[in-house]
Design a protein around this motif. Structure first.
Motif, PDB file in Angstrom:
ATOM      1  N   SER A   1       0.849  -1.210   0.000  1.00 21.47           N
ATOM      2  CA  SER A   1       0.000   0.000   0.000  1.00 21.47           C
ATOM      3  C   SER A   1       0.878   1.251   0.000  1.00 21.47           C
ATOM      4  CB  SER A   1      -0.938  -0.007   1.213  1.00 21.47           C
ATOM      5  OG  SER A   1      -0.190   0.222   2.403  1.00 21.47           O
ATOM      6  N   THR A   2       2.194   1.062   0.112  1.00 17.93           N
ATOM      7  CA  THR A   2       3.138   2.195   0.107  1.00 17.93           C
ATOM      8  C   THR A   2       3.813   2.288  -1.268  1.00 17.93           C
ATOM      9  OG1 THR A   2       5.111   0.951   0.795  1.00 17.93           O
ATOM     10  CG2 THR A   2       3.622   1.705   2.551  1.00 17.93           C
ATOM     11  N   GLU A   3       4.760   3.200  -1.380  1.00 16.69           N
ATOM     12  CA  GLU A   3       5.438   3.426  -2.668  1.00 16.69           C
ATOM     13  C   GLU A   3       6.622   2.496  -2.910  1.00 16.69           C
ATOM     14  OE1 GLU A   3       7.788   7.350  -2.224  1.00 16.69           O
ATOM     15  OE2 GLU A   3       6.513   7.204  -0.428  1.00 16.69           O
TER      16      GLU A   3
ATOM     17  N   LEU B   1       2.119  -0.285   9.541  1.00 15.37           N
ATOM     18  CA  LEU B   1       2.195   0.716   8.471  1.00 15.37           C
ATOM     19  C   LEU B   1       2.950   1.964   8.923  1.00 15.37           C
ATOM     20  CD1 LEU B   1       1.389   1.437   5.572  1.00 15.37           C
ATOM     21  CD2 LEU B   1      -0.749   2.373   6.471  1.00 15.37           C
ATOM     22  N   ALA B   2       2.762   2.354  10.170  1.00 19.33           N
ATOM     23  CA  ALA B   2       3.454   3.540  10.699  1.00 19.33           C
ATOM     24  C   ALA B   2       4.969   3.309  10.710  1.00 19.33           C
ATOM     25  CB  ALA B   2       2.961   3.855  12.108  1.00 19.33           C
TER      26      ALA B   2
ATOM     27  N   LYS C   1       6.217   3.424   7.063  1.00 18.23           N
ATOM     28  CA  LYS C   1       6.259   4.808   6.553  1.00 18.23           C
ATOM     29  C   LYS C   1       7.435   5.580   7.135  1.00 18.23           C
ATOM     30  CE  LYS C   1       1.493   5.546   5.142  1.00 18.23           C
ATOM     31  NZ  LYS C   1       0.207   6.223   5.423  1.00 18.23           N
ATOM     32  N   GLU C   2       7.727   5.327   8.412  1.00 15.95           N
ATOM     33  CA  GLU C   2       8.879   5.997   9.044  1.00 15.95           C
ATOM     34  C   GLU C   2      10.179   5.524   8.380  1.00 15.95           C
ATOM     35  OE1 GLU C   2      11.223   6.480  13.294  1.00 15.95           O
ATOM     36  OE2 GLU C   2       9.318   5.388  13.294  1.00 15.95           O
TER      37      GLU C   2
ATOM     38  N   ILE D   1      10.507   4.503   5.324  1.00 15.69           N
ATOM     39  CA  ILE D   1      10.564   5.140   3.988  1.00 15.69           C
ATOM     40  C   ILE D   1      11.074   6.577   4.120  1.00 15.69           C
ATOM     41  CG2 ILE D   1       9.155   5.981   2.043  1.00 15.69           C
ATOM     42  CD1 ILE D   1       7.336   3.468   2.529  1.00 15.69           C
ATOM     43  N   GLU D   2      10.537   7.301   5.106  1.00 20.48           N
ATOM     44  CA  GLU D   2      10.977   8.692   5.325  1.00 20.48           C
ATOM     45  C   GLU D   2      12.469   8.750   5.650  1.00 20.48           C
ATOM     46  OE1 GLU D   2       9.734  11.797   4.802  1.00 20.48           O
ATOM     47  OE2 GLU D   2       8.303  10.491   3.794  1.00 20.48           O
TER      48      GLU D   2
END
Length: 200
Positions: free
Chosen positions: A30-32, A106-107, A110-111, A113-114
């Motif tokens: 669901s992420t990039e 997911l959190a 996402k972290e 990825i950042e």
């Protein structure tokens, strides 16, 4: 062992945890991140830089974060697989699908990825060719024998390194000492450990 060519195929082989791995895969996708197979396991990258991997073992499954050391880990979910050895990698382990909290996972992703976008990564430390690490046994011998010390310093760096590795790789103290006795006359002659083989 059959070569794994797709993520679907990898998940199918993990019969104990296939449903849980499918769930984790859906969260990741669901992420990039870009999905691929590396080292026979699913790996997800951002612009060619590995961010996370997905895997299953005998008693657990989970996600590993290639640079997980930079994650805040607010929920204390990350483990270091090899304490004092693994510097950057961290694993998020589960034993059943019921332990997976989609929002929390997911959190973390996402972290990660950042962090990758910010360039947070531990680069492997490069040892320069100039570094010759002298083992303690040889060092003591060189310090107590000035003739040996001078002869050692006249050797090329590659020959110095060969002698250091020869002593360092001996497991037992007695072996180190017998190797030391063997190499002392060779050092004084200015020859390398493997010279006799090089001229064959």
């Amino acid at each position: 062992m059959k070569k794994i060519s797709s993520v679907e195929e990898y998940i199918e082989t993990q019969t104990n945890f296939s449903d849980a791995l499918t769930l984790l895969r859906d969260i990741i996708n669901s992420t990039e991140l870009n999905e691929s197979i590396k080292w026979s396991s699913p790996v997800y990258d951002l612009n060619g830089k590995n961010v996370i991997g997905l895997g299953a073992f005998k008693n657990h499954f989970g996600i590993w974060f290639f640079n997980g050391v930079f994650l805040k880990d607010n929920h204390n979910l990350l483990v270091n697989a090899q304490e004092n050895k693994t510097k950057a990698l961290r694993q998020m382990r589960f034993e059943s699908i019921n332990q997976i909290d989609k929002n929390v996972v997911l959190a973390y992703i996402k972290e990660a990825i950042e962090n990758q976008k910010l360039g947070k990564e531990i680069k492997p430390k490069k040892t320069t060719k100039k570094d010759v690490i002298i083992p303690l046994e040889l060092k003591q011998e060189l310090e107590s024998n000035s003739g040996l010390f001078d002869a050692f310093k006249l050797l090329t760096l590659s020959k110095q390194r060969e002698y250091c590795e020869y002593i360092d790789t001996a497991k037992r103290e007695a072996t180190k000492q017998s190797r030391l006795e063997k190499i002392k006359p060779m050092i004084l002659q200015g020859v390398g450990l493997h010279d006799k083989y090089k001229n064959c």
